[in-house]
Write a protein that holds these residues in place. Sequence first.
Motif, mmCIF file in Angstrom:
data_model
loop_
_atom_site.group_PDB
_atom_site.id
_atom_site.type_symbol
_atom_site.label_atom_id
_atom_site.label_comp_id
_atom_site.label_asym_id
_atom_site.label_seq_id
_atom_site.Cartn_x
_atom_site.Cartn_y
_atom_site.Cartn_z
ATOM 1 N N ALA A 135 0.834 -1.191 0.000
ATOM 2 C CA ALA A 135 0.000 0.000 0.000
ATOM 3 C C ALA A 135 0.878 1.252 0.000
ATOM 4 O O ALA A 135 2.110 1.176 0.015
ATOM 5 C CB ALA A 135 -0.918 -0.019 1.216
ATOM 6 N N SER A 136 0.230 2.400 0.017
ATOM 7 C CA SER A 136 0.973 3.660 -0.034
ATOM 8 C C SER A 136 1.882 3.849 1.176
ATOM 9 O O SER A 136 2.865 4.595 1.108
ATOM 10 C CB SER A 136 -0.001 4.836 -0.130
ATOM 11 O OG SER A 136 -0.896 4.827 0.976
ATOM 12 N N ASP A 137 1.565 3.157 2.278
ATOM 13 C CA ASP A 137 2.412 3.263 3.464
ATOM 14 C C ASP A 137 3.565 2.271 3.451
ATOM 15 O O ASP A 137 4.326 2.160 4.419
ATOM 16 C CB ASP A 137 1.588 3.072 4.736
ATOM 17 C CG ASP A 137 0.879 1.718 4.791
ATOM 18 O OD1 ASP A 137 0.989 0.951 3.811
ATOM 19 O OD2 ASP A 137 0.205 1.447 5.802
ATOM 20 N N GLY A 138 3.713 1.498 2.331
ATOM 21 C CA GLY A 138 4.848 0.591 2.183
ATOM 22 C C GLY A 138 4.698 -0.738 2.880
ATOM 23 O O GLY A 138 5.679 -1.462 3.033
ATOM 24 N N VAL A 139 3.489 -1.095 3.290
ATOM 25 C CA VAL A 139 3.286 -2.371 3.969
ATOM 26 C C VAL A 139 2.146 -3.147 3.329
ATOM 27 O O VAL A 139 1.395 -2.626 2.500
ATOM 28 C CB VAL A 139 2.990 -2.177 5.487
ATOM 29 C CG1 VAL A 139 4.156 -1.514 6.186
ATOM 30 C CG2 VAL A 139 1.711 -1.369 5.679
ATOM 31 N N ASN A 140 2.067 -4.402 3.701
ATOM 32 C CA ASN A 140 0.993 -5.295 3.283
ATOM 33 C C ASN A 140 0.816 -6.321 4.410
ATOM 34 O O ASN A 140 1.546 -6.283 5.407
ATOM 35 C CB ASN A 140 1.306 -5.945 1.930
ATOM 36 C CG ASN A 140 2.575 -6.771 1.942
ATOM 37 O OD1 ASN A 140 3.032 -7.234 2.993
ATOM 38 N ND2 ASN A 140 3.180 -6.964 0.778
#
Length: 368
Positions: free
Chosen positions: A128-133
């Motif tokens: 995601a845009s926050d760099g996590v999944n």
Amino acid sequence: MGRLIRALTAAVLLLGAAPAIAAPITATDSLGRTVTLEAPARRILLAAGRGLPALAILDRTVVDRLVGIGRDLQRQSPDIHKAYAAYFPRLSTLPVIETGPGGFPTEQAIALAPDLVILDRTQAGGVASDGVNPLLRALAAAGIPVAVIDLHGHPLRDTGPVMRLLGRLLERDQEAEAFTSFIGAHLAAVAARLQDRNTQPVVFLHAHAGATPCCFSPGQGTFSDDIQAAGGRNAAAALLPGASGQVSAEALLGLDPAVYVATGGTHLADKGGLVLGTGVDRETAQAALAAVLQTPRLAQLSAIRSGRAYGLWQGFSVSPVNVLAVEVLAKWLHPDLTRDVDPDATLAELNTRFLAVPMDGTYWISPQ
């Protein structure tokens, strides 16, 4: 007053003698995420198994740091796995993990108690845009740092940053810098030789040749970047908007490229494909290339009829020594401008200075 001064002096000396608290180690991975370790990694789960040669360039005993390894090394690069297992018997005793239909085995990874998990970009999946999944979130919740590496998408651009990332996490910064400087110097030398070129030969690169229907080829990135750096133009780039795809035999004949390059590896040995790589002798590679070039539809290509058809190791697409592919391609595309470019000498120096396990085999081949 004298006693007070002496007491304060003793306290200062004691504070000075106390061990310093090491600052956390931080680095940026291939997804642009910040990776933080409290100390250099000592218990590494190398889920991206084919990254082992890169790690071993930085630390020749890195296998002693591993608590598990991805099955991709043995499945997709059996020659490399065999060579490393011969040098490092412990490799064959490590737990093996594999991303299957159900996804990444998160629980198995956590049970191995690593202080660092190294994933390739495919294993990590989209973020995601926050760099996590969910995968990265689950490992973070277990207190396990994760570094995502990508040596495949754009190797000429990304090898340096990946090696510096790994060097930082292993506390092998100097080794990483020495290696990336070596690679950079060789790429610059090729670029300098090609400054005066007046042609840009069209190249079709046939990936995994002989083992799949004609013809799987890179579109953007990967070997396409190598072709461009070697002074050529990737014939399939205009047809394939993604990283790779299928080009029909009819379309290939319509392109009729000036140069044809087949790729292969030992993973194709039992599939009738082009065989190149560690432990492969020139006679075996030559015979395998000849068989590919005799394929009825391919044999109609001008490049094959004129003798401008070659074989290249598929493993270069995920290797930190991808510079060898650039040097070899430049020699094939612009022989008059690259007389002093010597891939054999480059390989010999890599073996001597950097590689924990020497590359000993056939990694490129020309027709007889």
